[in-house]
Design a protein around this motif. Sequence first.
Motif, mmCIF file in Angstrom:
data_model
loop_
_atom_site.group_PDB
_atom_site.id
_atom_site.type_symbol
_atom_site.label_atom_id
_atom_site.label_comp_id
_atom_site.label_asym_id
_atom_site.label_seq_id
_atom_site.Cartn_x
_atom_site.Cartn_y
_atom_site.Cartn_z
ATOM 1 N N ASN A 112 25.961 40.857 52.606
ATOM 2 C CA ASN A 112 27.133 41.728 52.544
ATOM 3 C C ASN A 112 28.119 41.241 51.490
ATOM 4 O O ASN A 112 29.317 41.198 51.725
ATOM 5 C CB ASN A 112 27.837 41.775 53.910
ATOM 6 C CG ASN A 112 26.945 42.355 54.967
ATOM 7 O OD1 ASN A 112 26.202 43.280 54.696
ATOM 8 N ND2 ASN A 112 27.001 41.805 56.157
ATOM 9 N N TRP A 113 27.631 40.905 50.341
ATOM 10 C CA TRP A 113 28.466 40.336 49.291
ATOM 11 C C TRP A 113 29.253 41.431 48.603
ATOM 12 O O TRP A 113 28.723 42.458 48.206
ATOM 13 C CB TRP A 113 27.582 39.615 48.285
ATOM 14 C CG TRP A 113 28.339 39.018 47.160
ATOM 15 C CD1 TRP A 113 29.206 37.981 47.217
ATOM 16 C CD2 TRP A 113 28.298 39.435 45.794
ATOM 17 N NE1 TRP A 113 29.709 37.702 45.976
ATOM 18 C CE2 TRP A 113 29.163 38.588 45.069
ATOM 19 C CE3 TRP A 113 27.626 40.420 45.104
ATOM 20 C CZ2 TRP A 113 29.371 38.696 43.719
ATOM 21 C CZ3 TRP A 113 27.835 40.539 43.760
ATOM 22 C CH2 TRP A 113 28.698 39.684 43.076
ATOM 23 N N GLU A 114 30.567 41.216 48.438
ATOM 24 C CA GLU A 114 31.412 42.144 47.698
ATOM 25 C C GLU A 114 31.698 41.546 46.330
ATOM 26 O O GLU A 114 31.940 40.354 46.211
ATOM 27 C CB GLU A 114 32.733 42.368 48.427
ATOM 28 C CG GLU A 114 32.565 43.071 49.748
ATOM 29 C CD GLU A 114 33.897 43.290 50.439
ATOM 30 O OE1 GLU A 114 34.930 43.093 49.787
ATOM 31 O OE2 GLU A 114 33.887 43.648 51.606
ATOM 32 N N ALA A 115 31.691 42.379 45.328
ATOM 33 C CA ALA A 115 31.852 41.896 43.961
ATOM 34 C C ALA A 115 33.277 41.421 43.729
ATOM 35 O O ALA A 115 34.202 42.219 43.651
ATOM 36 C CB ALA A 115 31.483 42.986 42.967
ATOM 37 N N SER A 116 33.464 40.141 43.638
ATOM 38 C CA SER A 116 34.730 39.492 43.276
ATOM 39 C C SER A 116 35.910 39.950 44.116
ATOM 40 O O SER A 116 36.990 40.210 43.606
ATOM 41 C CB SER A 116 35.035 39.729 41.797
ATOM 42 O OG SER A 116 34.012 39.245 41.002
ATOM 43 N N GLY A 117 35.689 40.100 45.401
ATOM 44 C CA GLY A 117 36.804 40.441 46.276
ATOM 45 C C GLY A 117 37.247 41.889 46.183
ATOM 46 O O GLY A 117 38.366 42.217 46.528
ATOM 47 N N GLY A 118 36.419 42.781 45.701
ATOM 48 C CA GLY A 118 36.754 44.199 45.692
ATOM 49 C C GLY A 118 37.527 44.667 44.476
ATOM 50 O O GLY A 118 38.242 45.656 44.545
ATOM 51 N N ASN A 119 37.431 43.991 43.365
ATOM 52 C CA ASN A 119 38.175 44.413 42.175
ATOM 53 C C ASN A 119 37.252 45.117 41.181
ATOM 54 O O ASN A 119 37.302 44.859 39.995
ATOM 55 C CB ASN A 119 38.877 43.224 41.528
ATOM 56 C CG ASN A 119 37.924 42.163 41.040
ATOM 57 O OD1 ASN A 119 36.727 42.256 41.253
ATOM 58 N ND2 ASN A 119 38.445 41.150 40.380
ATOM 59 N N LEU A 120 36.428 46.013 41.665
ATOM 60 C CA LEU A 120 35.510 46.733 40.780
ATOM 61 C C LEU A 120 36.259 47.624 39.793
ATOM 62 O O LEU A 120 35.827 47.790 38.655
ATOM 63 C CB LEU A 120 34.529 47.575 41.601
ATOM 64 C CG LEU A 120 33.452 46.779 42.332
ATOM 65 C CD1 LEU A 120 32.614 47.701 43.188
ATOM 66 C CD2 LEU A 120 32.577 46.056 41.340
ATOM 67 N N ALA A 121 37.384 48.177 40.220
ATOM 68 C CA ALA A 121 38.173 49.013 39.303
ATOM 69 C C ALA A 121 38.693 48.171 38.148
ATOM 70 O O ALA A 121 38.730 48.632 37.002
ATOM 71 C CB ALA A 121 39.327 49.650 40.056
ATOM 72 N N GLU A 122 39.055 46.948 38.445
ATOM 73 C CA GLU A 122 39.544 46.054 37.395
ATOM 74 C C GLU A 122 38.436 45.705 36.411
ATOM 75 O O GLU A 122 38.645 45.716 35.193
ATOM 76 C CB GLU A 122 40.095 44.790 38.047
ATOM 77 C CG GLU A 122 40.771 43.859 37.103
ATOM 78 C CD GLU A 122 41.448 42.725 37.840
ATOM 79 O OE1 GLU A 122 41.137 41.561 37.515
ATOM 80 O OE2 GLU A 122 42.259 42.996 38.729
ATOM 81 N N VAL A 123 37.255 45.431 36.924
ATOM 82 C CA VAL A 123 36.117 45.111 36.059
ATOM 83 C C VAL A 123 35.747 46.315 35.204
ATOM 84 O O VAL A 123 35.458 46.179 34.011
ATOM 85 C CB VAL A 123 34.918 44.634 36.911
ATOM 86 C CG1 VAL A 123 33.670 44.488 36.063
ATOM 87 C CG2 VAL A 123 35.249 43.326 37.592
ATOM 88 N N ARG A 124 35.813 47.508 35.796
ATOM 89 C CA ARG A 124 35.531 48.726 35.037
ATOM 90 C C ARG A 124 36.530 48.926 33.905
ATOM 91 O O ARG A 124 36.167 49.304 32.790
ATOM 92 C CB ARG A 124 35.566 49.939 35.960
ATOM 93 C CG ARG A 124 34.208 50.491 36.236
ATOM 94 C CD ARG A 124 34.275 51.761 37.038
ATOM 95 N NE ARG A 124 33.617 51.512 38.299
ATOM 96 C CZ ARG A 124 34.165 51.653 39.501
ATOM 97 N NH1 ARG A 124 35.387 52.093 39.622
ATOM 98 N NH2 ARG A 124 33.483 51.384 40.575
#
Length: 185
Positions: free
Chosen positions: A20-32
Amino acid sequence: MVRKLKYHEQKLLRRLDLVNWEASGGNLAEVRALRRYRLGRREDYVQYKALARSVRSLARRLRDLGPASAAFRARCAAALLEKLHGLGLVNSRQSLSVCESLSAAAFCRRRLPCLLVKLRMAQNLRHAVTFVEQGHVRVGPEVVTDPALLVPRAVEDFITWVDASRLRQKVLDYNQERDDFDLAA
């Protein structure tokens, strides 16, 4: 089959859940956003988010002022809208509602590489960042090598190639505008 983990490996991976790994604490919008606008440093985007948040809160506070301070509210709102319009962050100076929807992407769109793509001086953002870092672009009389430069509206018309740039020479050759004096130099 996977081998059994040793004691020190189990201890290191105790708090990590690979299912159940989340990418970097849920900052996918930031990475995008970092990828979309080719931001070199994450700190720039964090700073843009903080600036946008402070502008939104200021606009909210101005909106919530009472009727007794209507003149002060109108004067401050006009000053804020003028400043944001001059920076190119909002398109109209009509009301504070445009300030309340300001995002970090507005700051990213005012960066020099994004404006190079908008002015069709570069095909895409990757090439624009490369041109800026290599020193092919100037803003006014200054050669700019930092792609994080925010360009205001007043200076947007002064974005050009450096005189000694090979890209400028190629563009002039393509448009058949190259001067014979430039060939001798």
